[in-house]
Design a protein around this motif. Structure first.
Motif, PDB file in Angstrom:
ATOM      1  N   ARG A  53       1.123  -1.638   0.809  1.00  0.00           N
ATOM      2  CA  ARG A  53      -0.314  -0.394   0.350  1.00  0.00           C
ATOM      3  C   ARG A  53       1.202   1.075  -0.050  1.00  0.00           C
ATOM      4  NH1 ARG A  53      -4.833  -1.287   4.775  1.00  0.00           N
ATOM      5  NH2 ARG A  53      -5.840  -3.437   3.327  1.00  0.00           N
ATOM      6  N   ARG A  54       2.070   0.655   0.407  1.00  0.00           N
ATOM      7  CA  ARG A  54       2.918   2.481   0.395  1.00  0.00           C
ATOM      8  C   ARG A  54       2.927   3.180  -0.689  1.00  0.00           C
ATOM      9  NH1 ARG A  54       6.149   3.484   4.880  1.00  0.00           N
ATOM     10  NH2 ARG A  54       7.324   5.051   3.298  1.00  0.00           N
ATOM     11  N   GLN A  55       3.266   4.638  -1.106  1.00  0.00           N
ATOM     12  CA  GLN A  55       2.485   5.342  -2.574  1.00  0.00           C
ATOM     13  C   GLN A  55       4.386   5.667  -2.931  1.00  0.00           C
ATOM     14  OE1 GLN A  55      -0.452   7.900  -2.853  1.00  0.00           O
ATOM     15  NE2 GLN A  55      -1.183   6.439  -1.482  1.00  0.00           N
ATOM     16  N   PRO A  56       4.840   5.968  -3.599  1.00  0.00           N
ATOM     17  CA  PRO A  56       6.098   6.879  -4.409  1.00  0.00           C
ATOM     18  C   PRO A  56       5.774   7.663  -3.979  1.00  0.00           C
ATOM     19  CG  PRO A  56       4.809   6.392  -5.811  1.00  0.00           C
ATOM     20  CD  PRO A  56       3.846   5.595  -5.276  1.00  0.00           C
ATOM     21  N   PRO A  57       6.824   8.700  -3.286  1.00  0.00           N
ATOM     22  CA  PRO A  57       7.261   9.965  -3.082  1.00  0.00           C
ATOM     23  C   PRO A  57       6.866  11.131  -4.121  1.00  0.00           C
ATOM     24  CG  PRO A  57       9.432   9.378  -3.671  1.00  0.00           C
ATOM     25  CD  PRO A  57       8.103   8.198  -3.617  1.00  0.00           C
ATOM     26  N   ALA A  58       6.087  12.609  -3.778  1.00  0.00           N
ATOM     27  CA  ALA A  58       5.944  13.398  -4.371  1.00  0.00           C
ATOM     28  C   ALA A  58       6.945  14.478  -4.488  1.00  0.00           C
ATOM     29  CB  ALA A  58       4.615  13.852  -4.147  1.00  0.00           C
ATOM     30  N   LEU A  59       6.740  15.206  -5.679  1.00  0.00           N
ATOM     31  CA  LEU A  59       7.986  16.238  -5.715  1.00  0.00           C
ATOM     32  C   LEU A  59       8.328  17.332  -6.120  1.00  0.00           C
ATOM     33  CD1 LEU A  59      12.058  15.518  -8.342  1.00  0.00           C
ATOM     34  CD2 LEU A  59      10.517  17.778  -8.405  1.00  0.00           C
ATOM     35  N   ASN A  60       7.903  18.366  -4.749  1.00  0.00           N
ATOM     36  CA  ASN A  60       7.227  20.339  -5.246  1.00  0.00           C
ATOM     37  C   ASN A  60       9.156  20.538  -5.387  1.00  0.00           C
ATOM     38  OD1 ASN A  60       5.299  19.281  -2.720  1.00  0.00           O
ATOM     39  ND2 ASN A  60       5.018  19.466  -4.634  1.00  0.00           N
ATOM     40  N   ILE A  61       8.489  21.746  -6.950  1.00  0.00           N
ATOM     41  CA  ILE A  61       9.627  22.829  -6.730  1.00  0.00           C
ATOM     42  C   ILE A  61       9.389  24.059  -5.699  1.00  0.00           C
ATOM     43  CG2 ILE A  61       9.845  22.124  -9.178  1.00  0.00           C
ATOM     44  CD1 ILE A  61       7.542  24.071  -9.806  1.00  0.00           C
ATOM     45  N   ALA A  62      10.906  24.392  -5.251  1.00  0.00           N
ATOM     46  CA  ALA A  62      10.834  25.450  -4.648  1.00  0.00           C
ATOM     47  C   ALA A  62      11.454  26.959  -5.301  1.00  0.00           C
ATOM     48  CB  ALA A  62      11.717  24.978  -3.506  1.00  0.00           C
ATOM     49  N   PRO A  63      12.066  27.503  -4.868  1.00  0.00           N
ATOM     50  CA  PRO A  63      12.582  29.016  -5.307  1.00  0.00           C
ATOM     51  C   PRO A  63      14.433  28.380  -5.007  1.00  0.00           C
ATOM     52  CG  PRO A  63      10.736  29.976  -3.462  1.00  0.00           C
ATOM     53  CD  PRO A  63      10.162  27.744  -3.834  1.00  0.00           C
ATOM     54  N   ASP A  64      14.147  27.455  -4.320  1.00  0.00           N
ATOM     55  CA  ASP A  64      15.937  27.642  -3.976  1.00  0.00           C
ATOM     56  C   ASP A  64      16.564  25.718  -4.225  1.00  0.00           C
ATOM     57  OD1 ASP A  64      14.234  26.480  -1.394  1.00  0.00           O
ATOM     58  OD2 ASP A  64      15.974  27.388  -0.036  1.00  0.00           O
ATOM     59  N   GLY A  65      15.542  25.182  -4.657  1.00  0.00           N
ATOM     60  CA  GLY A  65      15.737  23.815  -4.884  1.00  0.00           C
ATOM     61  C   GLY A  65      14.422  23.110  -5.201  1.00  0.00           C
ATOM     62  N   ILE A  66      14.176  22.023  -4.609  1.00  0.00           N
ATOM     63  CA  ILE A  66      12.766  20.645  -4.825  1.00  0.00           C
ATOM     64  C   ILE A  66      13.039  20.239  -3.276  1.00  0.00           C
ATOM     65  CG2 ILE A  66      13.658  20.433  -7.607  1.00  0.00           C
ATOM     66  CD1 ILE A  66      14.767  17.654  -6.186  1.00  0.00           C
TER      67      ILE A  66
END
Length: 207
Positions: A53-66
């Motif tokens: 049931r574990r889900q893969p991680p999500a990725l967010n962008i950010a002004p100084d990286g990710i």
């Protein structure tokens, strides 16, 4: 009669021992009033069910990286510009899959760069082995956003609710803006104008 009971007990012990050694299955055993034993089929353990049931991680962008977000626990791992290439690429790989391509850009203003492209229109800018910037374009349909939910398709009004926005005089690229340490393009400078491109860090943008 005693010998028969001992054989049954031995068989049950062997089956139970095999289960404990593997650690992933359980065996249910019942004993009737005459000393007979019935062994049911193995059943999957709860640990295996949780892994499935574990889900893969999500990725967010950010002004100084990710940021790499563990959606199962809510914890986040932030990777800032200047970190080694492999750290950033491995994080994106965990969320988006293997890179879709790589290109060398020799004539960027800041110097030669390697562009590592991922699904969803995300590209990492690499210089001297380090992650120095990212860009997001609408060539592919994706859902990558900042933690504030700003991404491709967000309107200027939504952008201004999340960040301090300054419009740049219209350039050869179009309706350009800055939002803190991020920059991008809008379809129009009006409140309903939509973001078509975003970038941050050291870029390779030709005007």
């Amino acid at each position: 009669m005693l010998r028969g009971k001992l054989l049954v007990a031995f068989a049950v012990a062997v089956l139970a021992g095999g289960c404990q050694e593997g650690g992933s299955d359980t065996v249910e055993t019942t004993v009737d009033s005459n000393g007979g034993a019935t062994v049911t089929e193995p059943t999957a353990s709860s640990n295996l069910t949780m892994v499935d049931r574990r889900q893969p991680p999500a990725l967010n962008i950010a002004p100084d990286g990710i940021s790499l977000i563990d959606v199962n626990s809510g914890s986040a791992h932030h990777i800032t510009f200047g970190r080694p290439r492999d750290e950033a690429v491995d994080a994106a790989r965990a969320a988006l899959g293997a890179p879709e391509g790589e290109a060398e850009m020799a004539e960027c203003g800041a110097g030669p760069m390697t562009m590592v492209e991922f699904e969803g229109g995300l590209t990492f800018n690499i210089m001297d082995g380090n992650f120095v910037g990212w860009s997001l374009d609408g060539v592919q349909q994706g859902s990558i956003t900042t933690t504030s939910g700003i991404g491709l398709g967000s309107t200027r009004a939504q952008l201004e609710n999340a960040y301090a926005v300054e419009m740049v005089e219209e350039s050869t690229l179009g309706h350009e803006f800055t939002a803190g340490a991020m920059s991008g393009l809008l379809t129009s400078p009006e409140p309903d104008g939509k973001i078509t491109d975003l970038w941050a860090g050291t870029s390779c943008v030709f005007r």
